[in-house]
Design a protein around this motif. Structure first.
Motif, PDB file in Angstrom:
ATOM      1  N   TRP A 121       5.146   4.903  10.015  1.00 49.35           N
ATOM      2  CA  TRP A 121       6.191   6.366   9.274  1.00 49.35           C
ATOM      3  C   TRP A 121       7.294   5.606   9.840  1.00 49.35           C
ATOM      4  CZ3 TRP A 121       8.972   8.540  13.548  1.00 49.35           C
ATOM      5  CH2 TRP A 121       8.788   8.141  14.554  1.00 49.35           C
ATOM      6  N   PRO A 122       8.352   5.353  11.404  1.00 45.99           N
ATOM      7  CA  PRO A 122       9.289   4.367  11.615  1.00 45.99           C
ATOM      8  C   PRO A 122      10.019   3.421  10.922  1.00 45.99           C
ATOM      9  CG  PRO A 122       7.661   4.178  12.746  1.00 45.99           C
ATOM     10  CD  PRO A 122       6.708   4.848  12.531  1.00 45.99           C
ATOM     11  N   SER A 123       8.409   2.377  10.290  1.00 43.88           N
ATOM     12  CA  SER A 123       9.095   1.553   9.334  1.00 43.88           C
ATOM     13  C   SER A 123       9.025   1.358   7.997  1.00 43.88           C
ATOM     14  CB  SER A 123       7.844   0.641   9.773  1.00 43.88           C
ATOM     15  OG  SER A 123       8.134   0.474  11.388  1.00 43.88           O
ATOM     16  N   TYR A 124       8.677   2.403   7.937  1.00 43.35           N
ATOM     17  CA  TYR A 124       9.393   2.826   5.463  1.00 43.35           C
ATOM     18  C   TYR A 124      10.860   2.661   5.128  1.00 43.35           C
ATOM     19  CZ  TYR A 124       5.479   2.767   2.512  1.00 43.35           C
ATOM     20  OH  TYR A 124       4.438   2.813   1.306  1.00 43.35           O
ATOM     21  N   TYR A 125      11.107   1.263   5.530  1.00 38.92           N
ATOM     22  CA  TYR A 125      12.279   1.745   5.202  1.00 38.92           C
ATOM     23  C   TYR A 125      12.701   1.881   2.966  1.00 38.92           C
ATOM     24  CZ  TYR A 125      12.460   0.137   9.563  1.00 38.92           C
ATOM     25  OH  TYR A 125      12.337  -0.725  10.872  1.00 38.92           O
ATOM     26  N   GLN A 126      14.076   2.248   3.143  1.00 38.53           N
ATOM     27  CA  GLN A 126      14.164   2.770   1.578  1.00 38.53           C
ATOM     28  C   GLN A 126      14.237   1.564   1.126  1.00 38.53           C
ATOM     29  OE1 GLN A 126      15.196   6.181   1.799  1.00 38.53           O
ATOM     30  NE2 GLN A 126      14.403   5.846  -0.286  1.00 38.53           N
ATOM     31  N   PRO A 127      14.127   0.621   1.471  1.00 39.21           N
ATOM     32  CA  PRO A 127      14.086  -0.501  -0.062  1.00 39.21           C
ATOM     33  C   PRO A 127      12.464  -0.243  -0.238  1.00 39.21           C
ATOM     34  CG  PRO A 127      15.155  -1.671   1.096  1.00 39.21           C
ATOM     35  CD  PRO A 127      15.083  -0.437   2.007  1.00 39.21           C
ATOM     36  N   LEU A 128      11.410  -0.373   0.476  1.00 38.13           N
ATOM     37  CA  LEU A 128      10.078  -0.179   0.254  1.00 38.13           C
ATOM     38  C   LEU A 128       9.676   1.265  -0.302  1.00 38.13           C
ATOM     39  CD1 LEU A 128       7.530  -1.958   0.568  1.00 38.13           C
ATOM     40  CD2 LEU A 128       7.231  -0.619   2.964  1.00 38.13           C
ATOM     41  N   ILE A 129      10.010   2.250   0.171  1.00 41.57           N
ATOM     42  CA  ILE A 129      10.295   3.493  -1.090  1.00 41.57           C
ATOM     43  C   ILE A 129      10.292   3.281  -1.997  1.00 41.57           C
ATOM     44  CG2 ILE A 129      10.826   5.829  -1.169  1.00 41.57           C
ATOM     45  CD1 ILE A 129      11.185   6.254   2.202  1.00 41.57           C
ATOM     46  N   ASP A 130      11.544   2.602  -2.519  1.00 42.97           N
ATOM     47  CA  ASP A 130      11.852   2.845  -3.420  1.00 42.97           C
ATOM     48  C   ASP A 130      11.071   1.991  -4.381  1.00 42.97           C
ATOM     49  OD1 ASP A 130      14.079   4.025  -3.140  1.00 42.97           O
ATOM     50  OD2 ASP A 130      14.977   2.134  -2.373  1.00 42.97           O
ATOM     51  N   ALA A 131      10.066   0.759  -4.185  1.00 44.97           N
ATOM     52  CA  ALA A 131       9.700   0.185  -4.926  1.00 44.97           C
ATOM     53  C   ALA A 131       8.170   0.456  -5.176  1.00 44.97           C
ATOM     54  CB  ALA A 131       9.453  -2.031  -4.250  1.00 44.97           C
ATOM     55  N   VAL A 132       7.550   1.107  -3.830  1.00 51.68           N
ATOM     56  CA  VAL A 132       6.217   1.784  -5.060  1.00 51.68           C
ATOM     57  C   VAL A 132       5.585   2.883  -5.245  1.00 51.68           C
ATOM     58  CG1 VAL A 132       5.779   1.139  -1.965  1.00 51.68           C
ATOM     59  CG2 VAL A 132       6.931   3.148  -1.961  1.00 51.68           C
ATOM     60  N   ASP A 133       4.626   3.424  -6.108  1.00 50.82           N
ATOM     61  CA  ASP A 133       4.592   3.929  -6.578  1.00 50.82           C
ATOM     62  C   ASP A 133       3.845   5.648  -5.863  1.00 50.82           C
ATOM     63  OD1 ASP A 133       4.379   2.765  -8.848  1.00 50.82           O
ATOM     64  OD2 ASP A 133       2.961   1.975  -8.366  1.00 50.82           O
TER      65      ASP A 133
ATOM     66  N   LYS B  81       6.836  -7.956  -3.320  1.00 49.46           N
ATOM     67  CA  LYS B  81       5.884  -8.823  -3.769  1.00 49.46           C
ATOM     68  C   LYS B  81       4.765  -7.288  -4.466  1.00 49.46           C
ATOM     69  CE  LYS B  81       5.020 -11.325   0.869  1.00 49.46           C
ATOM     70  NZ  LYS B  81       6.353 -12.076   0.642  1.00 49.46           N
ATOM     71  N   VAL B  82       5.536  -5.557  -3.666  1.00 51.61           N
ATOM     72  CA  VAL B  82       5.126  -4.669  -4.198  1.00 51.61           C
ATOM     73  C   VAL B  82       5.588  -5.065  -6.138  1.00 51.61           C
ATOM     74  CG1 VAL B  82       5.508  -2.277  -5.026  1.00 51.61           C
ATOM     75  CG2 VAL B  82       5.335  -3.319  -2.316  1.00 51.61           C
ATOM     76  N   ARG B  83       6.452  -4.966  -6.360  1.00 49.81           N
ATOM     77  CA  ARG B  83       6.945  -5.309  -7.171  1.00 49.81           C
ATOM     78  C   ARG B  83       6.471  -6.959  -7.920  1.00 49.81           C
ATOM     79  NH1 ARG B  83      12.089  -3.816  -5.132  1.00 49.81           N
ATOM     80  NH2 ARG B  83      12.629  -6.487  -4.687  1.00 49.81           N
ATOM     81  N   GLU B  84       5.770  -7.619  -7.580  1.00 42.15           N
ATOM     82  CA  GLU B  84       4.824  -8.600  -8.074  1.00 42.15           C
ATOM     83  C   GLU B  84       4.147  -8.463  -8.514  1.00 42.15           C
ATOM     84  OE1 GLU B  84       5.812 -12.987  -6.500  1.00 42.15           O
ATOM     85  OE2 GLU B  84       3.886 -12.230  -6.322  1.00 42.15           O
TER      86      GLU B  84
END
Length: 320
Positions: A159-171, A135-138
């Protein structure tokens, strides 16, 4: 004459007020009803002594994106626009379409600081990290199609829910942290918060980590060793802000106003008591100065940059 009254009413508090990098804001009224542009304008006047940047959680809920952007038009205000994400993708789609519509009405390059896709959807287990990242990429692609690729897109998570796939997608990483909900004693609360910041900084691969939410309730039931009180709310605010300024951490403090409409169906009955102003949308909760920090210089991030720790009475806050 209508615009003059709130200005005069705020004259005494606006002379010198403690500065916040940014604040979280929901423009709903005391009874939970939806705001009009004039009410949002009044809120901005009340908050102007404290900040010039806000975050809202949804552009579609109460159709609040339009009155907020209209009230900020031709001003120095900046806003992070939120898109709500839950277990029903129709909610996200409605917010996304409203974002696109608003981009055709307003000049986003003047007021919009970022777009935030979701708030704690992973924490609530309503999305997977991969679904939210998509959704971020969209949204980034949708903004690029409108020529708005310069506007950062992120997602807000605990903070404990910020998983790597989301980190990679956001600016940039937009993290939430509330030591109160970890049941810690106030004396160790800010150290606990910065442990979480440092942990995400290590995982972020050089991306900026912003604190999207943090704060301490001024009333309500206690949670473990965490005591909800006015004194503790001010202590956490002071110690967190002074350290954030010292370490150049951008933050959106939670919250602008006490929210009488907020849910009381939780473990500690504190949801209506996080604001820096009372639920009349006019009265400051704390006496000025709300916080004071060791001597330093004004930084470029919108707040004071300090060279020491929180220290009551050590210096005056920034005057607006």
């Amino acid at each position: 004459m209508r615009l003059l009254v709130p200005i005069l009413a705020l004259a005494t508090t606006a002379l010198c007020a403690s500065n916040f990098h940014a604040l979280n804001y929901n423009p709903k009224r005391q009874d939970g009803s939806c705001p009009n542009v004039y009410q949002v304008q009044d809120d901005l006047k009340a908050l102007q002594p404290y900040t010039s940047k806000l975050r809202i959680y949804s552009v579609k809920d109460c159709n609040q994106g339009e009155p907020v952007l209209r009230a900020m038009e031709n001003t120095a205000w900046k806003v992070e626009l939120g898109l709500w994400v839950d277990g029903n993708d129709a909610t996200y789609e409605a917010d996304k379409q409203e974002l696109i519509r608003l981009a055709g009405v307003f000049d986003f390059t003047k007021q919009v600081d970022a777009v935030v896709v979701g708030s704690e959807a992973l924490y609530r287990k309503e999305q997977t990290a991969e679904q939210l990242a998509a959704k971020v990429r969209e949204v980034k692609a949708a903004l690029a199609q409108l020529g708005l690729q310069s506007i950062p897109v992120t997602s807000s998570e605990t903070w404990p829910s910020y998983y790597q796939p989301l980190i990679d997608a956001v600016d940039f990483v937009n993290m939430h942290g509330f030591p109160f909900w970890e049941g810690v004693e106030i004396g160790g609360a800010v150290d606990k918060m910065f442990e979480h910041i440092y942990g995400l900084q290590k995982a972020a691969n050089g991306k900026k980590v912003v604190v999207g939410e943090t704060g301490w309730p001024s009333d309500g039931d206690n949670y473990g060793a965490s005591v909800a009180s006015l004194a503790n709310a001010q202590r956490y605010l002071q110690e967190f802000i002074c350290r954030a300024q010292k370490e150049n951490i951008e933050y959106y403090y939670f919250n602008s106003f006490d929210q009488s409409w907020a849910s009381t169906n939780n473990a500690s009955n504190v949801e209506g008591h996080w604001g820096i102003m009372l639920n009349d949308y006019v009265t400051p909760k704390f006496s000025e100065p709300i916080y004071t920090c060791d001597s330093g210089s004004i930084g470029s991030s919108g707040g004071n940059s300090v060279s020491g720790n929180a220290k009551a009475g050590s210096s005056s806050p920034k005057c607006n």
